[in-house]
Design an enzyme around this catalytic site. Structure first.
Site, PDB file in Angstrom:
ATOM      1  N   ASP A  58      -5.398  -5.900  -0.293  1.00  0.00           N
ATOM      2  CA  ASP A  58      -5.989  -7.046  -1.010  1.00  0.00           C
ATOM      3  C   ASP A  58      -5.357  -8.354  -0.536  1.00  0.00           C
ATOM      4  O   ASP A  58      -6.048  -9.357  -0.339  1.00  0.00           O
ATOM      5  CB  ASP A  58      -5.787  -6.883  -2.521  1.00  0.00           C
ATOM      6  CG  ASP A  58      -6.498  -5.652  -3.041  1.00  0.00           C
ATOM      7  OD1 ASP A  58      -7.572  -5.318  -2.493  1.00  0.00           O
ATOM      8  OD2 ASP A  58      -5.988  -5.008  -3.973  1.00  0.00           O
ATOM      9  N   GLY A  95       4.288  -3.384  -7.633  1.00  0.00           N
ATOM     10  CA  GLY A  95       3.037  -3.816  -8.273  1.00  0.00           C
ATOM     11  C   GLY A  95       2.095  -4.466  -7.287  1.00  0.00           C
ATOM     12  O   GLY A  95       2.531  -5.091  -6.310  1.00  0.00           O
TER      13      GLY A  95
HETATM   14  O1  RIB Z   1      -6.046  -2.303  -3.954  1.00  0.00           O
HETATM   15  C1  RIB Z   1      -5.137  -1.993  -4.969  1.00  0.00           C
HETATM   16  C2  RIB Z   1      -5.848  -1.858  -6.257  1.00  0.00           C
HETATM   17  O2  RIB Z   1      -6.703  -0.743  -6.196  1.00  0.00           O
HETATM   18  C3  RIB Z   1      -4.946  -1.593  -7.440  1.00  0.00           C
HETATM   19  O3  RIB Z   1      -4.457  -2.765  -8.042  1.00  0.00           O
HETATM   20  C4  RIB Z   1      -5.828  -0.783  -8.357  1.00  0.00           C
HETATM   21  O4  RIB Z   1      -6.327  -1.533  -9.418  1.00  0.00           O
HETATM   22  C5  RIB Z   1      -6.950  -0.261  -7.477  1.00  0.00           C
HETATM   23  O5  RIB Z   1      -8.139  -0.746  -7.861  1.00  0.00           O
END
Ligand code: RIB
Length: 294
Positions: free
Chosen positions: A242, A277
């Site tokens: 992400d 996290g």
């Molecule tokens: O890409 C990581 C995310 O994937 C986590 O935060 C979890 O929520 C999953 O959706």
């Protein structure tokens, strides 16, 4: 300030740390349990905001306690929640994460994220049209991904489609998206295990395969290029993808070249894994620039 719109999920991550994963039918004792904000859409929105972009998330939460915590967290990170609505009588998305053996495994329960329909997104159409870059992932309905891809293509808005979690994608969507950023596993699902170099050459300057500690790979129209990752001490890889996608989108929005944007994204992603996290280690702009400058 560049404008990034993220269409995607927000969830609460329920994270268990354990020395190993249990076998089917087995009970084992874990080490810790923590509840932290997550969801691929929310993670990408927070990462882009920490990197200095003006960010709007288009998403849904449940009308439960997690929903309020998710919205609070987005606001604290400077993400606009004008288009993050609670859905009555529905639970917020949750991700059930096990950290063991230096890796994570995740079960996502979509909850309110399933209510991010094309009709819902249509209410935010003007924001999408004004975005420098739109980011989308796959914890939301497939028809919404198709709809947003169409809107971006017909309005010449750059779209980064992060095909996570993996599912097959309509070839028309692939052709309309500006960038497609699978990891190695997602690549196999998308392209039926087709030879990687062949697909990279067929989709130059579009297909970007992330390979974790080995960096990222794409084809620049002349040759296949690997942009290496930065070496760091890994604490938790959750959210690294992400952070990568968000940083890539921010750099593209700032009109950096693809190579420069990938370097910036690799750096941000590598910093993100040094803390616990999904959002815990997402770096600020200054933190990334300090490392890139070295
Ligand atoms: O890409 C990581 C995310 O994937 C986590 O935060 C979890 O929520 C999953 O959706």
């Amino acid at each position: 300030m560049v404008k990034i719109v993220v269409v995607g999920s927000s969830s609460m991550d329920l994270v268990v740390t354990s020395p190993r994963r249990p076998e089917a039918g087995e009970t084992i004792i874990g080490t810790s349990f923590k509840t932290v904000p997550g969801g691929k859409g929310a993670n990408q929105a927070v990462a882009a905001a920490r990197l200095g972009a003006e960010v709007t998330l288009i998403g849904c939460v449940g009308d439960d306690h997690y929903g309020s915590l998710i919205v609070d967290n987005l606001q604290k990170n400077g993400v606009s929640t004008d288009f993050v609505k609670p859905v009555t009588g529905v639970e917020s998305g949750t991700a059930h994460i096990t950290l063991a053996d230096g890796n994570n495994s995740i079960i996502v329960v979509k909850g309110a994220n399933d209510f991010i329909t094309p009709d819902y997104v249509e209410k935010a159409l003007e924001s999408i049209k004004k975005a420098d870059v739109v980011l989308i992932q796959q914890e939301i309905p497939e028809e919404t991904v198709e709809y947003v891809t169409d809107v971006c293509a017909s309005n010449e808005v750059k779209l980064v489609l992060n095909p996570a979690p993996a599912r097959k994608i309509n070839p028309e969507v692939i052709s309309k998206a500006t960038f497609l950023t699978p990891n190695e596993h997602e690549y196999q699902v998308l392209f039926d295990g087709k030879e990687r170099s062949e697909m990279l050459a067929a989709l130059p300057n579009k297909l970007i395969i992330t390979e974790g500690e080995h960096g990222v790979r794409y084809h620049n129209g002349t040759e296949e290029v690997v942009i290496p990752s930065y070496k760091v001490d890994v604490v938790d890889t959750t959210g690294a993808g992400d952070t990568f996608n968000a940083a890539f989108a921010v750099a593209l929005a700032e009109r950096k070249s693809i190579t420069e944007s990938l370097r910036f994204a690799n750096c941000a992603a590598s910093l993100s894994v040094t803390k616990f996290g999904a959002q815990g280690g997402m770096p600020t702009r200054e933190e990334v620039e300090r490392v890139v400058a070295k």
